[in-house]
Design a protein around this motif. Structure first.
Motif, PDB file in Angstrom:
ATOM      1  N   ARG A  18       0.829  -1.208   0.000  1.00  0.00           N
ATOM      2  CA  ARG A  18       0.000   0.000   0.000  1.00  0.00           C
ATOM      3  C   ARG A  18       0.865   1.260   0.000  1.00  0.00           C
ATOM      4  NH1 ARG A  18      -3.192  -3.064   3.661  1.00  0.00           N
ATOM      5  NH2 ARG A  18      -2.147  -2.040   5.427  1.00  0.00           N
ATOM      6  N   SER A  19       1.954   1.225   0.757  1.00  0.00           N
ATOM      7  CA  SER A  19       2.858   2.381   0.789  1.00  0.00           C
ATOM      8  C   SER A  19       3.488   2.615  -0.586  1.00  0.00           C
ATOM      9  CB  SER A  19       3.949   2.162   1.840  1.00  0.00           C
ATOM     10  OG  SER A  19       4.884   3.214   1.824  1.00  0.00           O
ATOM     11  N   PHE A  20       3.898   1.527  -1.241  1.00  0.00           N
ATOM     12  CA  PHE A  20       4.479   1.657  -2.584  1.00  0.00           C
ATOM     13  C   PHE A  20       3.452   2.212  -3.562  1.00  0.00           C
ATOM     14  CE2 PHE A  20       5.209  -0.129  -6.820  1.00  0.00           C
ATOM     15  CZ  PHE A  20       6.509   0.283  -7.049  1.00  0.00           C
ATOM     16  N   ALA A  21       2.204   1.753  -3.461  1.00  0.00           N
ATOM     17  CA  ALA A  21       1.153   2.224  -4.376  1.00  0.00           C
ATOM     18  C   ALA A  21       0.850   3.698  -4.137  1.00  0.00           C
ATOM     19  CB  ALA A  21      -0.105   1.384  -4.187  1.00  0.00           C
ATOM     20  N   ARG A  22       0.879   4.143  -2.885  1.00  0.00           N
ATOM     21  CA  ARG A  22       0.619   5.556  -2.607  1.00  0.00           C
ATOM     22  C   ARG A  22       1.729   6.457  -3.138  1.00  0.00           C
ATOM     23  NH1 ARG A  22      -1.177   3.702   2.519  1.00  0.00           N
ATOM     24  NH2 ARG A  22       0.880   4.207   3.379  1.00  0.00           N
ATOM     25  N   ARG A  23       2.965   5.972  -3.067  1.00  0.00           N
ATOM     26  CA  ARG A  23       4.097   6.783  -3.501  1.00  0.00           C
ATOM     27  C   ARG A  23       4.305   6.718  -5.008  1.00  0.00           C
ATOM     28  NH1 ARG A  23       7.652   8.523   0.279  1.00  0.00           N
ATOM     29  NH2 ARG A  23       9.383   8.427  -1.206  1.00  0.00           N
ATOM     30  N   ASN A  24       3.804   5.665  -5.648  1.00  0.00           N
ATOM     31  CA  ASN A  24       4.021   5.498  -7.097  1.00  0.00           C
ATOM     32  C   ASN A  24       2.711   5.132  -7.783  1.00  0.00           C
ATOM     33  OD1 ASN A  24       7.225   5.415  -7.111  1.00  0.00           O
ATOM     34  ND2 ASN A  24       6.552   4.044  -5.480  1.00  0.00           N
ATOM     35  N   PRO A  25       1.700   6.001  -7.716  1.00  0.00           N
ATOM     36  CA  PRO A  25       0.400   5.620  -8.296  1.00  0.00           C
ATOM     37  C   PRO A  25       0.443   5.444  -9.803  1.00  0.00           C
ATOM     38  CG  PRO A  25       0.422   7.951  -7.663  1.00  0.00           C
ATOM     39  CD  PRO A  25       1.686   7.340  -7.117  1.00  0.00           C
ATOM     40  N   THR A  26       1.217   6.295 -10.503  1.00  0.00           N
ATOM     41  CA  THR A  26       1.279   6.186 -11.972  1.00  0.00           C
ATOM     42  C   THR A  26       1.894   4.862 -12.385  1.00  0.00           C
ATOM     43  OG1 THR A  26       1.535   8.585 -12.147  1.00  0.00           O
ATOM     44  CG2 THR A  26       2.128   7.269 -14.075  1.00  0.00           C
ATOM     45  N   LEU A  27       2.973   4.477 -11.724  1.00  0.00           N
ATOM     46  CA  LEU A  27       3.642   3.217 -12.046  1.00  0.00           C
ATOM     47  C   LEU A  27       2.717   2.029 -11.803  1.00  0.00           C
ATOM     48  CD1 LEU A  27       6.219   1.748 -12.874  1.00  0.00           C
ATOM     49  CD2 LEU A  27       6.972   1.845 -10.500  1.00  0.00           C
ATOM     50  N   VAL A  28       1.966   2.059 -10.723  1.00  0.00           N
ATOM     51  CA  VAL A  28       1.072   0.942 -10.393  1.00  0.00           C
ATOM     52  C   VAL A  28      -0.070   0.848 -11.403  1.00  0.00           C
ATOM     53  CG1 VAL A  28      -0.557   0.067  -8.680  1.00  0.00           C
ATOM     54  CG2 VAL A  28       1.644   0.988  -7.940  1.00  0.00           C
ATOM     55  N   VAL A  29      -0.686   1.988 -11.731  1.00  0.00           N
ATOM     56  CA  VAL A  29      -1.851   1.973 -12.628  1.00  0.00           C
ATOM     57  C   VAL A  29      -1.443   1.594 -14.047  1.00  0.00           C
ATOM     58  CG1 VAL A  29      -3.640   3.403 -13.683  1.00  0.00           C
ATOM     59  CG2 VAL A  29      -3.147   3.625 -11.244  1.00  0.00           C
ATOM     60  N   THR A  30      -0.422   2.270 -14.585  1.00  0.00           N
ATOM     61  CA  THR A  30      -0.017   1.983 -15.970  1.00  0.00           C
ATOM     62  C   THR A  30       0.582   0.589 -16.102  1.00  0.00           C
ATOM     63  OG1 THR A  30       2.131   3.053 -15.574  1.00  0.00           O
ATOM     64  CG2 THR A  30       0.367   4.408 -16.493  1.00  0.00           C
ATOM     65  N   GLY A  31       1.387   0.196 -15.136  1.00  0.00           N
ATOM     66  CA  GLY A  31       1.945  -1.157 -15.173  1.00  0.00           C
ATOM     67  C   GLY A  31       0.857  -2.210 -15.081  1.00  0.00           C
ATOM     68  N   GLY A  32      -0.160  -1.955 -14.233  1.00  0.00           N
ATOM     69  CA  GLY A  32      -1.271  -2.899 -14.120  1.00  0.00           C
ATOM     70  C   GLY A  32      -2.068  -3.020 -15.406  1.00  0.00           C
ATOM     71  N   LEU A  33      -2.284  -1.888 -16.088  1.00  0.00           N
ATOM     72  CA  LEU A  33      -3.010  -1.926 -17.356  1.00  0.00           C
ATOM     73  C   LEU A  33      -2.226  -2.677 -18.433  1.00  0.00           C
ATOM     74  CD1 LEU A  33      -4.476   1.693 -17.487  1.00  0.00           C
ATOM     75  CD2 LEU A  33      -5.748  -0.433 -17.178  1.00  0.00           C
ATOM     76  N   LEU A  34      -0.913  -2.462 -18.473  1.00  0.00           N
ATOM     77  CA  LEU A  34      -0.085  -3.189 -19.439  1.00  0.00           C
ATOM     78  C   LEU A  34      -0.137  -4.694 -19.188  1.00  0.00           C
ATOM     79  CD1 LEU A  34       3.080  -0.900 -19.656  1.00  0.00           C
ATOM     80  CD2 LEU A  34       1.463  -1.371 -21.493  1.00  0.00           C
ATOM     81  N   VAL A  35      -0.037  -5.066 -17.925  1.00  0.00           N
ATOM     82  CA  VAL A  35      -0.114  -6.495 -17.580  1.00  0.00           C
ATOM     83  C   VAL A  35      -1.487  -7.054 -17.942  1.00  0.00           C
ATOM     84  CG1 VAL A  35      -0.093  -8.132 -15.659  1.00  0.00           C
ATOM     85  CG2 VAL A  35       1.641  -6.347 -15.779  1.00  0.00           C
ATOM     86  N   ALA A  36      -2.550  -6.285 -17.689  1.00  0.00           N
ATOM     87  CA  ALA A  36      -3.907  -6.750 -17.987  1.00  0.00           C
ATOM     88  C   ALA A  36      -4.096  -6.986 -19.490  1.00  0.00           C
ATOM     89  CB  ALA A  36      -4.925  -5.731 -17.469  1.00  0.00           C
ATOM     90  N   ILE A  37      -3.637  -6.038 -20.315  1.00  0.00           N
ATOM     91  CA  ILE A  37      -3.767  -6.205 -21.770  1.00  0.00           C
ATOM     92  C   ILE A  37      -2.966  -7.405 -22.247  1.00  0.00           C
ATOM     93  CG2 ILE A  37      -3.305  -5.141 -24.011  1.00  0.00           C
ATOM     94  CD1 ILE A  37      -3.735  -2.417 -22.699  1.00  0.00           C
ATOM     95  N   THR A  38      -1.746  -7.548 -21.708  1.00  0.00           N
ATOM     96  CA  THR A  38      -0.891  -8.671 -22.109  1.00  0.00           C
ATOM     97  C   THR A  38      -1.519 -10.005 -21.731  1.00  0.00           C
ATOM     98  OG1 THR A  38       1.064  -7.262 -21.825  1.00  0.00           O
ATOM     99  CG2 THR A  38       1.421  -9.645 -21.926  1.00  0.00           C
ATOM    100  N   LEU A  39      -2.035 -10.100 -20.509  1.00  0.00           N
ATOM    101  CA  LEU A  39      -2.686 -11.342 -20.080  1.00  0.00           C
ATOM    102  C   LEU A  39      -3.930 -11.620 -20.922  1.00  0.00           C
ATOM    103  CD1 LEU A  39      -2.434 -11.131 -16.173  1.00  0.00           C
ATOM    104  CD2 LEU A  39      -1.131 -12.604 -17.722  1.00  0.00           C
ATOM    105  N   LEU A  40      -4.633 -10.555 -21.303  1.00  0.00           N
ATOM    106  CA  LEU A  40      -5.842 -10.719 -22.108  1.00  0.00           C
ATOM    107  C   LEU A  40      -5.525 -11.380 -23.446  1.00  0.00           C
ATOM    108  CD1 LEU A  40      -8.869  -9.936 -21.836  1.00  0.00           C
ATOM    109  CD2 LEU A  40      -8.342  -7.921 -23.198  1.00  0.00           C
TER     110      LEU A  40
END
Length: 300
Positions: A18-40
């Protein structure tokens, strides 16, 4: 009178996440979307119709519940082709990036550590970088011929100098560090010094460069496929799907819209992820980001 020092227990893993996500929200959101598209695109194809199966009766259909993205001029399901093309486009982008970063890192290490060789190497790199990337890619593809291997060779050679220059600048700074000088004085050979002391300190920068180059590799892969100089049909890529649909742009814009938007979204997310990852890895960028956060809080 001295007080006993008490070491605080490490924070639990969920709290650290949670601390990492609060400090790096852009990295978490964009990285998560990239992973989601790739897994899809990796998971979906076995559950979808054959992307190459033609059905002339149902050609050029609009999006519906049966065909989520419609069908093309041969009656092939566009959603199945989109998912299948994603495997090829993302896989090709990843392969090009890994090859370019690996080769560029090796050249940058040698050019930064060995001064005489570095001078010659960097003059060649500077001359190579003077040419526009897309023009060089088209020239290579025309000379060698269209196909996966020619595209891999062409784009890897084009992107290698960019990584070499960045890694060399990092190595030049590391060679002045005390521990590198101590390794030299102790008699450690140059190649062992590179492997033990310098290479590990350049890996975070190489990872960031890998993400940033992926965006350019995706664009050039799509461009070459669109021009018919990359991977050729019937193998689907997002680029040649756009090329197939351009004739029907007015009547059936979804043939171009879905693969084109996917390329644009993927490149956008890769650029944002690379910038956020650079801010996370680079201490100076991280300090600047923290200072900007403190300034925003003080204004409130």
């Amino acid at each position: 009178m001295t007080a006993d020092l008490v070491t605080a227990p490490p924070a639990p893993v969920p709290a650290r996440i949670r601390s990492f996500a609060r400090r790096n929200p852009t990295l978490v959101v964009t990285g998560g979307l990239l992973v989601a598209i790739t897994l899809l695109v990796l998971v979906l194809p076995p559950f979808l119709p054959d992307p190459d199966a033609a059905d002339p009766v149902n050609r050029l259909l609009s999006p519906s519940a049966e065909h989520l993205m419609g069908t093309d001029k041969y009656g092939r399901d566009l959603f199945a082709r989109w998912a299948s093309a994603g495997r090829i486009s993302i896989g090709m982008t990843l392969l090009i990036t890994v090859c370019a970063v690996t080769l560029g890192t090796s050249i940058g290490l040698v050019a930064g550590y060995f001064a005489r060789a570095g001078t010659v190497i960097m003059r060649i790199v500077d001359a190579w970088m003077a040419f526009p990337s897309i023009i060089l890619a088209i020239v290579f593809a025309v000379v060698v011929g269209p196909g996966m291997m020619s595209e891999l060779l062409a784009v890897t050679i084009i992107f290698t100098p960019y990584t070499a220059r960045i890694i060399r600048s990092r190595v030049l700074g590391l060679t002045t560090r005390t521990y590198v000088k101590a390794a030299r004085v102790s008699g450690m050979g140059p190649w062992k010094t590179l492997a033990v002391h310098i290479l590990p300190n350049t890996l975070p920068l190489a990872v960031v460069q890998c993400v940033l180059l992926s965006a350019g590799a995706m664009l050039i892969d799509g461009s070459l496929s669109f021009l018919g100089l990359g991977i050729s049909p019937p193998t689907a890529t997002w680029g040649n799907m756009v090329a197939d649909g351009r004739t029907y742009l007015q009547g059936h814009p979804t043939m171009v819209l879905f693969p084109g938007l996917t390329i644009a979204l993927f490149v956008f997310l890769l650029n944002l992820t690379g910038s956020a990852l650079r801010a996370f890895v680079d201490p100076r960028a991280r300090m600047l980001l923290d200072q900007q956060r403190r300034q925003r809080r003080s204004r409130r």
